[in-house]
Design an enzyme around this catalytic site. Structure first.
Site, PDB file in Angstrom:
ATOM      1  N   GLN B 306      35.067  48.076  28.737  1.00  0.00           N
ATOM      2  CA  GLN B 306      34.485  49.176  29.496  1.00  0.00           C
ATOM      3  C   GLN B 306      35.579  50.238  29.567  1.00  0.00           C
ATOM      4  O   GLN B 306      36.747  49.936  29.331  1.00  0.00           O
ATOM      5  CB  GLN B 306      34.080  48.704  30.894  1.00  0.00           C
ATOM      6  CG  GLN B 306      35.216  48.037  31.644  1.00  0.00           C
ATOM      7  CD  GLN B 306      34.736  47.266  32.871  1.00  0.00           C
ATOM      8  OE1 GLN B 306      33.571  46.947  32.979  1.00  0.00           O
ATOM      9  NE2 GLN B 306      35.641  46.980  33.783  1.00  0.00           N
ATOM     10  N   ASP B 377      36.117  39.669  30.266  1.00  0.00           N
ATOM     11  CA  ASP B 377      35.505  40.116  31.505  1.00  0.00           C
ATOM     12  C   ASP B 377      34.023  40.416  31.294  1.00  0.00           C
ATOM     13  O   ASP B 377      33.656  41.149  30.362  1.00  0.00           O
ATOM     14  CB  ASP B 377      36.245  41.385  31.959  1.00  0.00           C
ATOM     15  CG  ASP B 377      35.875  41.807  33.368  1.00  0.00           C
ATOM     16  OD1 ASP B 377      36.329  41.141  34.313  1.00  0.00           O
ATOM     17  OD2 ASP B 377      35.121  42.797  33.511  1.00  0.00           O
ATOM     18  N   ASN B 378      33.166  39.858  32.141  1.00  0.00           N
ATOM     19  CA  ASN B 378      31.721  40.156  32.105  1.00  0.00           C
ATOM     20  C   ASN B 378      31.121  40.202  30.701  1.00  0.00           C
ATOM     21  O   ASN B 378      30.474  41.191  30.341  1.00  0.00           O
ATOM     22  CB  ASN B 378      31.459  41.516  32.773  1.00  0.00           C
ATOM     23  CG  ASN B 378      31.436  41.399  34.283  1.00  0.00           C
ATOM     24  OD1 ASN B 378      31.175  40.316  34.822  1.00  0.00           O
ATOM     25  ND2 ASN B 378      31.711  42.482  34.962  1.00  0.00           N
ATOM     26  N   GLU B 406      34.134  35.098  31.283  1.00  0.00           N
ATOM     27  CA  GLU B 406      34.070  35.320  32.722  1.00  0.00           C
ATOM     28  C   GLU B 406      32.669  35.789  33.081  1.00  0.00           C
ATOM     29  O   GLU B 406      32.438  36.950  33.391  1.00  0.00           O
ATOM     30  CB  GLU B 406      35.130  36.341  33.171  1.00  0.00           C
ATOM     31  CG  GLU B 406      35.261  36.469  34.679  1.00  0.00           C
ATOM     32  CD  GLU B 406      34.528  37.687  35.283  1.00  0.00           C
ATOM     33  OE1 GLU B 406      34.435  37.720  36.520  1.00  0.00           O
ATOM     34  OE2 GLU B 406      34.069  38.584  34.541  1.00  0.00           O
TER      35      GLU B 406
END
Lengths: 659, 659
Positions: B306, B377-378, B406
């Site tokens: 991101q 992450d995510n 995650e």
């Protein structure tokens, strides 16, 4: 690389047999309920549709899937035509659904949604390009109101009309199609619900000592039909071999005049496409088939792919059989047992293609003479690839043909035969007697994936099997097994004459074969001693016909009873309108009683409300109340009760005089 | 039409994920136990072999499958090399096996076997043509003896030598190969057994008020390694965005000097391939990676795909983000929540191929700098096809790379991420506190197909999650969750400093976020208050290292306790040599006691024999006897006991002086 932007996942589809390798089975008019796991990354909403089409159709029909919980979706369609139906799934990230869901939250939170409305304008306008003008106009009207941020425009987004239009003209960006096309074999209704009666035509003569004929069978059709059967199954009707012919009680030396076993097929008079002259001509047989149909009976032929040593195939196609080093042909064996009256086909023959064609042709030959139901003898001793090919070939010409697998063998083999195409199958029911045995087996057959492709056909006895339960249980045992077979599964049959006569003498103590079996001799069956049993059979079959709950298996549910000698189970129709509870005393010797526990909720009965149970077999009507109700069953009177449950009892205010 | 004479069926293969669509996972040195249903029509005997090969190999290795019951077969192989291994199955009707089996029965029945022996001659001679002379000679000798019907020739058929030779040179007539090639991803051992320590490098300075650096982290390596960790995980180390930067406690207005969230990646200084200047240079980072490795620690990077609004990607690749109708870029949202400091990548971008390449390149970039462990992450907010492609690409260059997912999201999404390639995953452990919750969840994770592809990594806390159990349970709760995480699964980790400091203050009542979270500010962690917890952590991790039973999950077995506040479970090694029983009091407030029921049979302990249990955590040694043994646990002393079970107690005759 495919388009990496196709973000929807479709997996865990059911029904799906072995990754789609095999079709599921349905009968005309039945539903196919499909479930799948479907989801995408992130928070976007998705849509999922179920596609289906008949083999003969070019275009797919489509029906929406609806989400259940935990990313599981469900949809359904019905099958109306015999043959093959395919189904698969398509899913996509649904921009409109995502946008409206989020817009609702934004509006509820009182946020400024001006830019969000413009996103909606794009989505709606894109869909409108796919719509004819009459539908595009109201869509564009909403888009325009959103663009201008008109008073109340945002709320118009949620109107049922726009929802419907946006669904109809959804732009399926980056849609995913499930990577398998799954198949349904659509059979005639008789594949699901059938009642079989087996008789040896050679024993059908009303005169003692005369060989029975097809005409004698024709004469019996009215009474067999009157008992409520719809399939009449005859053991093989072909010429019977003479070499190594078996005598009465399976002795290895036949005397002159002994008729031999009908399963030792083939002699000078012909083979699998001929009839035994003593039974009648091909024309006589064709008359029997059509007379039977006039009485609502399908004639089921026995197809046993094996040859007596004098079968014409043995001369004409010697390579279809295995040769031993001494130049003789390999007879059937299960070492150390030898069956010298039977030559098995060699499915590893170099000439296998011609052999397959000829064996398939046997089915076609009889289909051409009107037969549609085949009971296949020992299919588990022939190669699976042959059956898969053969059954598909026959059904492509005769999609209403059905095949009953006479396999009593290991479970996976039995299931495989069903997967490769057999319509129905014999089962282990014959040896499942206790409550826990029946519950466990029926649960496997009706409540697991097995139910999608394996249709059980329950037989309390066969010419090969006189189970111990029947040997020692007397008339109550015969009634018990009849009631169980007829109510546990929608397909059942009896080997009629001996069942009606309550024959229970084994070949020898500890053996399951019948003494004086019809397999090896002609029997004579006077009607009078069988009449009492026939009356019960008639009632049981009428109950099956009158109650659609008993005509399929998927609703079968067992209920606890505080006495293991009593088994209780219910079946119902999809709409719940017809609800049948069967309670059977499995002990053929003693009166047994107990409390049956019923799931009133599932039955749709208020716990506080009384309900009536009407024993369709014995005729009694009882008022029951609450989840636990008492039953007491005397096997010598009638070992089972088949209750129709009437949910709504009339009360005082249902009657005029209460007003 | 294939050769219709291939009569063997192979189906029901396990492990097989979604019909072979996804690989199973193993680590170097582990076994792959394969089972399948296999059978043929009729009574012929079959043989089945398991084939396997590494992606780099041309030829298949082969190992025999052995029959279990009910047509189920089992075989196994081991994987020794990182990368991909394929496996499949081949089966055939085994003429020699069938023939010898039947011959045995014929001989036992005293039958004339002369012709049968000649059949054997054909079979043996055919196989002999495939053997080199040295092996063919003894085969032909038996064949010749059979042909001449020599005295005792028949018995020579059953000799181990001939059995071995006939197996080796079996002619596999009409062999069937299973129609799928199944895959194994072979990971390094650390994928199966790893112990993670998470710290924020910016809080690593020993001086209060100074921004921590990579060098500060290097200084801490010895003590982290000494605690027994082997993975050191750092939150993102990249430049942090300035627009919409978050202030302390996740406030939306940052004051000058506030460091912002490391997950708001990208600023003028660079993006995903750069380091935050305050932490140090790329070289400093490389030094940290190699210093860590010298201490037995793998450095785990956090990869969060991101971008902060000032990330260079936003200027250079505007099409990788979604544009709103007003020309702005769509920030992250979970309506009505807005995360204006974060731009998600648009996985439906027209330029998705270039974006995929660049994102993959981020992993490659850090692999080139020595990193092999990535905590992603995510991942569930990025497209699954991207992950499947990206992880495969990275692993084709760096087969020792591992990826921790995650994802705290819906179960099927978490499992899908594991299927498409993630090596390990975060779990729901963080919210599973009661005995029944833990049993149910762990059974799903370790005793179902899930275990074949999903490797759980248990974390009692993360920077985002301070569970209620820790908020209210005090030190006993921290110890309980540590012991559970460390002994239930082979992979576990803690967010270290706050865990050691027993931090338990939430952002607000009812919230799970930390007060003064390191996500938004620099914290200082004096060592002294954490020392006591560190000692326990050190012991727990030493127990994990010393006991191979704790280094994998498949043997996990729960044991009944007559007190729901106590949970008991054991793990053992394949050979049973190492056997660990963990008993934990889940009530952080009160002493609890109960009787633990042990399966002595499975443990290999005679019911009559005493055995010693040695609490490796508390040090106590207890003599136990029989299936039920008493435990009493004071959570304020130590809420769990990790017993090593010693099966064989010395008795008097084990000592010299007894003699």
């Amino acid at each position: 690389m495919d388009d990496g932007r196709s973000r929807v996942v479709i997996e865990g589809v059911s029904p799906e047999i072995d990754g789609g390798r095999f079709p599921i089975k349905r009968t005309v008019g039945e539903r196919v309920v499909v479930e799948a796991d479907a989801y995408t990354d992130g928070h976007d909403a998705i849509s999922l549709v179920l596609l289906y089409r008949h083999d003969g159709e070019e275009t797919w029909s489509e029906t929406p899937m609806t989400p259940l919980v935990n990313d599981r979706w469900r949809g359904e369609f019905q099958v109306y035509e015999l043959g093959r139906v395919c189904y698969t799934l398509v899913g996509w990230v649904d921009r409109f659904k995502t946008w409206t869901r989020d817009l609702r939250k934004r509006l509820d939170a009182g946020q400024d949604v001006q830019v969000d409305l413009l996103i909606g304008v794009q989505i709606i306008e894109e869909s409108a390009t796919r719509a004819p003008e009459i539908d595009a106009r109201p869509m564009l009207a909403v888009a325009s109101a959103l663009r201008d941020n008109e008073q109340g425009a945002a709320e118009r987004v949620f109107s049922p009309e726009l929802t419907w239009l946006m669904d109809r003209y959804a732009v399926r960006h980056f849609e995913i199609r499930y990577d398998r096309e799954l198949r349904v074999t659509v059979d005639p209704a008789i594949a699901r619900f059938s009642t079989w009666y087996e008789l040896f035509p050679r024993s059908a003569s009303p005169e003692f000592g005369r060989h029975g004929t097809f005409r004698d069978v024709v004469a019996q059709l009215p009474e067999i039909a009157a008992m409520g059967f719809d399939v009449l199954y005859l053991p093989p009707i072909h010429p019977i071999g003479r070499s190594f012919r078996k005598g009465p009680n399976n002795t290895t030396t036949a005397e002159p005049g002994d008729p031999g076993s009908p399963w030792a097929i083939g002699a000078e008079e012909g083979g699998h496409k001929d009839t035994l002259p003593e039974l009648g001509t091909l024309d006589d047989f064709s008359s029997l088939v059509s007379s039977a149909r006039e009485h609502g009976l399908e004639l089921a032929m026995d197809i046993a792919f094996q040859a007596a040593p004098d079968h014409p195939y043995v001369k004409e196609h010697r390579t279809w059989f295995r040769e031993r080093p001494d130049g003789t042909i390999q007879y059937a064996e299960n070492p150390p047992k030898k069956y010298q009256d039977i030559y098995p086909f060699d499915f590893e023959s170099d000439d296998w293609r011609a052999m397959w064609d000829e064996l398939k042709d046997v089915f076609i030959f009889w289909c051409q003479r009107g037969v549609r139901v085949f009971r296949v003898d020992n299919p588990h001793t022939k190669a699976f690839p042959f059956w898969e090919w053969c059954i598909a070939e026959v059904k492509s010409e005769y999609p209403d043909a059905i095949f009953l697998s006479e396999a009593f063998t290991r479970p996976k083999v039995m299931y495989r035969l069903a997967k490769v195409g057999f319509t129905q199958s014999y089962t282990y029911f014959t040896w499942r007697n206790t409550s826990s045995e029946l519950r466990e087996y029926l649960t496997e057959l009706t409540q697991t994936e097995v139910a999608e492709y394996f249709r059980p056909n329950f037989w309390p006895n066969t010419p090969d099997i006189l189970p111990e339960y029947l040997q020692f249980g007397g008339r109550p045992a015969f009634l018990t097994r009849l009631i169980l077979a007829a109510t546990l599964t929608a397909n059942y049959g009896i080997y009629g004459s001996v069942y009606e006569a309550l024959e229970a003498t084994p070949l020898a103590p500890g053996r399951e074969e019948y003494w004086e079996s019809e397999k090896y001799e002609i029997r004579h069956w006077p009607l009078e001693p069988r009449q009492r049993m026939r009356e019960v059979i008639t009632i049981v079959n009428r109950i099956r016909r009158d109650n659609p709950a008993l005509q399929s298996n998927e609703s079968l549910t067992f209920h606890n009873v505080d006495n293991d000698q009593i088994i209780a189970y219910s079946k119902t129709t999809d709409d719940g309108a017809n609800l049948i509870l069967t309670v059977v005393n499995l002990d053929p010797h003693h009166v047994q009683s107990g409390w049956v526990e019923l799931p009133l909720d599932a039955f749709g009965i208020e716990p506080s409300q009384s309900f009536q149970v009407h024993d369709l077999l014995g005729g009694g009507r009882y008022m029951w109340n609450g989840t636990h109700n008492y039953v007491e069953i005397d096997p010598h009177a009638m070992p089972g009760q088949i209750f129709q449950i009437r949910r709504h009892m009339k009360r005082e205010h249902d009657f005029d005089y209460f007003m």
